[in-house]
Structure formats: C-alpha cells, structure tokens
Design a protein around this motif. Sequence first.
Motif, PDB file in Angstrom:
ATOM      1  N   ILE A 202     -57.354   1.963 -30.102  1.00 22.74           N
ATOM      2  CA  ILE A 202     -56.965   2.110 -31.502  1.00 22.74           C
ATOM      3  C   ILE A 202     -56.939   3.586 -31.889  1.00 22.74           C
ATOM      4  N   CYS A 203     -57.966   4.331 -31.473  1.00 21.63           N
ATOM      5  CA  CYS A 203     -58.016   5.756 -31.809  1.00 21.63           C
ATOM      6  C   CYS A 203     -56.806   6.504 -31.256  1.00 21.63           C
ATOM      7  N   ARG A 204     -56.433   6.208 -30.027  1.00 24.75           N
ATOM      8  CA  ARG A 204     -55.286   6.908 -29.436  1.00 24.75           C
ATOM      9  C   ARG A 204     -53.995   6.597 -30.185  1.00 24.75           C
ATOM     10  N   ASN A 205     -53.871   5.383 -30.655  1.00 25.18           N
ATOM     11  CA  ASN A 205     -52.689   5.040 -31.447  1.00 25.18           C
ATOM     12  C   ASN A 205     -52.701   5.713 -32.817  1.00 25.18           C
ATOM     13  N   LEU A 206     -53.875   6.152 -33.254  1.00 25.18           N
ATOM     14  CA  LEU A 206     -53.985   6.877 -34.522  1.00 25.18           C
ATOM     15  C   LEU A 206     -53.920   8.391 -34.319  1.00 25.18           C
ATOM     16  N   GLY A 207     -53.730   8.814 -33.070  1.00 23.54           N
ATOM     17  CA  GLY A 207     -53.595  10.240 -32.789  1.00 23.54           C
ATOM     18  C   GLY A 207     -54.882  10.942 -32.430  1.00 23.54           C
ATOM     19  N   LEU A 208     -55.905  10.184 -32.072  1.00 22.43           N
ATOM     20  CA  LEU A 208     -57.209  10.769 -31.750  1.00 22.43           C
ATOM     21  C   LEU A 208     -57.654  10.365 -30.357  1.00 22.43           C
ATOM     22  N   ASP A 209     -58.432  11.222 -29.715  1.00 23.25           N
ATOM     23  CA  ASP A 209     -59.049  10.917 -28.421  1.00 23.25           C
ATOM     24  C   ASP A 209     -60.501  11.383 -28.484  1.00 23.25           C
ATOM     25  N   PRO A 210     -61.327  10.702 -29.276  1.00 26.91           N
ATOM     26  CA  PRO A 210     -62.640  11.251 -29.651  1.00 26.91           C
ATOM     27  C   PRO A 210     -63.640  11.391 -28.523  1.00 26.91           C
ATOM     28  N   PHE A 211     -63.419  10.718 -27.385  1.00 23.44           N
ATOM     29  CA  PHE A 211     -64.425  10.739 -26.329  1.00 23.44           C
ATOM     30  C   PHE A 211     -64.041  11.654 -25.163  1.00 23.44           C
ATOM     31  N   GLU A 212     -62.926  12.400 -25.308  1.00 24.88           N
ATOM     32  CA  GLU A 212     -62.477  13.300 -24.252  1.00 24.88           C
ATOM     33  C   GLU A 212     -62.769  14.740 -24.640  1.00 24.88           C
ATOM     34  N   GLU A 213     -63.466  15.454 -23.773  1.00 26.08           N
ATOM     35  CA  GLU A 213     -63.861  16.824 -24.076  1.00 26.08           C
ATOM     36  C   GLU A 213     -62.667  17.717 -24.341  1.00 26.08           C
ATOM     37  N   ASP A 214     -61.569  17.547 -23.584  1.00 31.22           N
ATOM     38  CA  ASP A 214     -60.424  18.443 -23.744  1.00 31.22           C
ATOM     39  C   ASP A 214     -59.610  18.161 -25.006  1.00 31.22           C
ATOM     40  N   PHE A 215     -60.003  17.148 -25.779  1.00 33.04           N
ATOM     41  CA  PHE A 215     -59.340  16.905 -27.058  1.00 33.04           C
ATOM     42  C   PHE A 215     -59.804  17.910 -28.105  1.00 33.04           C
ATOM     43  N   TYR A 216     -60.973  18.522 -27.868  1.00 34.34           N
ATOM     44  CA  TYR A 216     -61.578  19.397 -28.859  1.00 34.34           C
ATOM     45  C   TYR A 216     -61.355  20.874 -28.533  1.00 34.34           C
ATOM     46  N   VAL A 217     -61.324  21.664 -29.566  1.00 35.33           N
ATOM     47  CA  VAL A 217     -61.221  23.137 -29.559  1.00 35.33           C
ATOM     48  C   VAL A 217     -60.269  23.660 -28.483  1.00 35.33           C
ATOM     49  N   PRO A 218     -58.991  23.263 -28.522  1.00 38.28           N
ATOM     50  CA  PRO A 218     -58.040  23.793 -27.525  1.00 38.28           C
ATOM     51  C   PRO A 218     -57.917  25.316 -27.602  1.00 38.28           C
ATOM     52  N   ASN A 219     -58.187  25.888 -28.784  1.00 40.79           N
ATOM     53  CA  ASN A 219     -58.149  27.343 -28.946  1.00 40.79           C
ATOM     54  C   ASN A 219     -59.550  27.914 -29.169  1.00 40.79           C
ATOM     55  N   GLY A 220     -60.569  27.062 -28.958  1.00 42.52           N
ATOM     56  CA  GLY A 220     -61.949  27.519 -29.075  1.00 42.52           C
ATOM     57  C   GLY A 220     -62.429  27.771 -30.488  1.00 42.52           C
ATOM     58  N   ARG A 221     -61.740  27.214 -31.518  1.00 48.33           N
ATOM     59  CA  ARG A 221     -62.068  27.551 -32.904  1.00 48.33           C
ATOM     60  C   ARG A 221     -62.872  26.441 -33.581  1.00 48.33           C
ATOM     61  N   ALA A 222     -63.819  26.893 -34.415  1.00 53.12           N
ATOM     62  CA  ALA A 222     -64.602  25.944 -35.196  1.00 53.12           C
ATOM     63  C   ALA A 222     -65.233  26.688 -36.369  1.00 53.12           C
ATOM     64  N   PHE A 223     -65.686  25.904 -37.371  1.00 59.90           N
ATOM     65  CA  PHE A 223     -66.385  26.465 -38.528  1.00 59.90           C
ATOM     66  C   PHE A 223     -67.714  25.746 -38.707  1.00 59.90           C
ATOM     67  N   ILE A 224     -68.710  26.505 -39.129  1.00 60.42           N
ATOM     68  CA  ILE A 224     -69.976  25.935 -39.584  1.00 60.42           C
ATOM     69  C   ILE A 224     -70.022  26.051 -41.105  1.00 60.42           C
ATOM     70  N   VAL A 225     -70.272  24.940 -41.771  1.00 61.06           N
ATOM     71  CA  VAL A 225     -70.550  24.940 -43.204  1.00 61.06           C
ATOM     72  C   VAL A 225     -71.996  24.480 -43.351  1.00 61.06           C
ATOM     73  N   GLU A 226     -72.832  25.277 -44.013  1.00 63.37           N
ATOM     74  CA  GLU A 226     -74.254  24.966 -44.025  1.00 63.37           C
ATOM     75  C   GLU A 226     -74.920  25.354 -45.336  1.00 63.37           C
ATOM     76  N   LEU A 227     -76.020  24.679 -45.613  1.00 63.95           N
ATOM     77  CA  LEU A 227     -76.891  25.077 -46.706  1.00 63.95           C
ATOM     78  C   LEU A 227     -77.730  26.253 -46.235  1.00 63.95           C
ATOM     79  N   LEU A 228     -77.915  27.227 -47.096  1.00 64.10           N
ATOM     80  CA  LEU A 228     -78.685  28.415 -46.725  1.00 64.10           C
ATOM     81  C   LEU A 228     -80.086  28.348 -47.313  1.00 64.10           C
ATOM     82  N   HIS A 229     -81.066  28.793 -46.520  1.00 67.84           N
ATOM     83  CA  HIS A 229     -82.464  28.838 -46.943  1.00 67.84           C
ATOM     84  C   HIS A 229     -83.055  30.136 -46.421  1.00 67.84           C
TER      85      HIS A 229
END
Length: 478
Positions: A202-229
Amino acid sequence: MPPRQSPAQKLAAKLLLGGEWAPVTNKIGFVKRPVDQAAVEWRKWVQRSNFQTRDGIGVTEHQGTLTELLSKLLPLGYGTRWLLLETANPEWTAVVENTTGDAHFQYVLRHHLSEVRKIPTIEVQDEPKNMKRLPDEMARGRWGGRNLTVYDEAGFRRSLSLYHSEPWKFHHGGEPYDFEDVEQYSAPRALDCFPHETLVHICRNLGLDPFEEDFYVPNGRAFIVELLHDGKRSGGKKYTLAEARAGHDDISVPAVDDPVIGNALYPSGSGNPNPDAIFPSTGFESYARPTPWDRAVKEFEECLKRYSSYPVRASFSDGLEDLGIIALPSLSSGGTGSTDISVMASATLLESPLAIREYTAAFMILQWRQADDSSAFRSFYPNRKQMAVIRRIYKEQGLYPFDAGSNEVYFNLAVDKMIRSVTELRLTKELVDWEASQPAPSTAEAAARANRSCAWDIRMHIQEREDEIWNPELDDRA
C-alpha cells in the motif's frame, strides 16, 4: 547452523535499518511537502502548540547519512525533538521523534497539518511483538502493532490497524484504494489480514518506501526542529539509544529506568546546542476548524477542570463514534516536565444531558494519578478476594464470564469507586437509561466495544453493593 529467529526478529529484519533504531523508527510520519517547506510548517506548529519553553524553538539543517542524522535526535526521552528527512519522493518529507516508546506526533499530522493546513499526511507504524513474561520481575518487550493512517486534502481517507488485544485484532476504516486486496481483510486470523507485506504494498502505491534505507536523504539533507532548554532546566531523564532499547526492543537485558550514560553524555539535554535559527514560543493556539459543537466543547472542558489537578483541554472528534467511544483521554508531559490531560469528545457526548457529561468528565480525569498522588489503580483496584466477590455478583446477573477483558472491568469499577470517594457523583438511572437509548453500533469496531460487562447498569449495581467489595475484611489498604 544459525540460531532460530523468533517472529519478532524476522519482522525486525524487514524494517528500516533492520530495526536497529527502534523505538525511534517504529512510527514514521510523512508530510506531503518538500523538506524545506515541511520544516517551516512543523516549526510554526510547535510555536503555537502546547509544548512551550521560555528558550524558544530551534531549527537546524543537517547533512549526513540516515544513521548519522538519526543520531541527532539523541538523547531520547527528554523534551521533544523532531527530525524531518528528505526522501527519494521529493513531494514527501519523513518525520521521526526522539521517543523512548510510541511517538506522539499523530495529532500534528491529523489535526493541524491535515485538517487546518489541508496538507496530506501518512502515518506508518510497524512494531514487532516480543513481549516476554518473567516470573519474578516486570515483563519485558513491546506488545507490537501495525498501522497505516492516511489523510488527504479533504481529511481522513484510509486507516488499517492490527493491534494486540490478547488476541490480535484487525480494523480498517475509510474507502479502500483500488490496489488493495480487500478479500484479505476477511482472513480468519487477524495476523493474516494485515501482514507487513501488505503495508509495504500500500505504501509503495502511495509513493512511499518507508522501510528501505535508500528511500531517505538521497541528498543527505534533514532538519531538526526542537524545544530549547538551558542546562539548568534539563532535569528530564535522558537516554542513549541502548538505554532506551534495553528491556523493550532489546529484551536480553533488563530495562533501564534510571539512565546513567545518557544523562552523562547529554547534561544539557540536547545534542544540537547551537541551532541555526531560534523562534519564540507564541502561546498555545488550538488548531481546529469551527464546528457546531465548539460551545459544547468549552462547557465540557469546564466540567473536566472541576476534577483535574492538571491543566486540561477538551476537543471535538468526529471519528470516535465509529470506534464505539464517547470520549478518549490522554496524558502527556511537555518539555518542561509539566503534565496536562487532553480529552477528545464525540458529538454523542457533547449533545448528551449535563449529568452524562459531568460523570464522563470525572471518569476521564480520575483514571489518571493526580498531583496529590491519588490513584484509582493504587487505591481501589481490587485484589484477588475482591475480584472473587465481583465475579460472584456478575454471575448473579448472568454476566460472567465477562464479555470484555477482566482488567478493563476491574479498572472501570476502580475508577467508579474513586469518583464516589472524592466527588458527590453517582451512577444513576438517568445515566443507565441514556446509555440504553443509544442507537445500535454502526461499525464492527463499535459493536465489539458494546459489551455489558462495562456498561453503566452493571456498574450501578456494583455501586449499590460496594460494601461487599471495598471493606476492611477483604482490603487492608489504608
């Protein structure tokens, strides 16, 4: 010959990174926006959410492999930190949380992003069941479960859920997609209705491959959004990945209740002490579309406040009736360690007589341990002698064996007793007659919950005979 693998180990091998980053990767959210836009949307939600810190919200862009980026979430279990990952499908951004158990970002996906911002979202959860009961200590492991929830621009679209309720149960809602094999959902065994492979399909038909490592960060980019203390206000427990997994995802070692290494490695509570940008908290603002029940929600919230020693909030949910539920509470602790209780209310409850709403409000609140340390479970949950009396009374009414889990029956009775001990409220014929007047369940899930073992009529009968149960001869608790 290699050692034989358990079902939990076989499933873990199919999950993202072989399950090595569970519990963080047990639940993954997806937002239908490119990663830069998703980070802005997420930050705006945090600014107006009920997660509030005086130091504000930090946003930091990171580069690295998937494993390197996941490590930016450390420590686990302290405050709240979200990692937004670019995916190979540029329309979608993945979100994970620095959790030691179940991630709690479904509210953001379902209510803020989907209902208010009209942004499609998907939740994917697959957690192996590895629960191990031990003779002389608390059980270890997780109960497991598999879920898929889809919201599109119009709101709720589809859900499939396999959950362990001794035994496993399967439920699905919404309109099936054309690519689903709906006949599979009628399999005799719940486990066969929604296997891992079906979730992947079902996920693949929706355009996702959530359990495959190479599906993520093809360009190595990510953001952290966090509460600061700052360091002075980082008193929450901080876990390394190994400490968070101990006794739960990794049942070969005892659970870590008081982490040592995590606290030592992250004294300030954050692995990202210098965010690229800092945004102020702007005060809580409820993200909800206007409904005909908004005034009733406010009135119900006032009922809740009468019984709570914590801040409380009520909200309307139009999906509870399908599950056979009139109200659903949850307790959470924010990044500052503060505790609050949220209660979702159905239209059925909000349109009910005041006496119904008042008793339901007390039940929603008093099932939790209060700030004065009072607890229905600790104060009134029956011991074995009391359980025997309860079963006898149920047998006299032709209601034993229970048609619900015994723990649910006993817990409901304990909460009822708690209510009577601290309020003037009682179960009355008015409540019983109202419950009996409700229409028949419209879904299989609602029908499954419509059991007499926990209905108000038998609980009122128990109330009338409570001296047989809660008395010094059977219960030596003070």
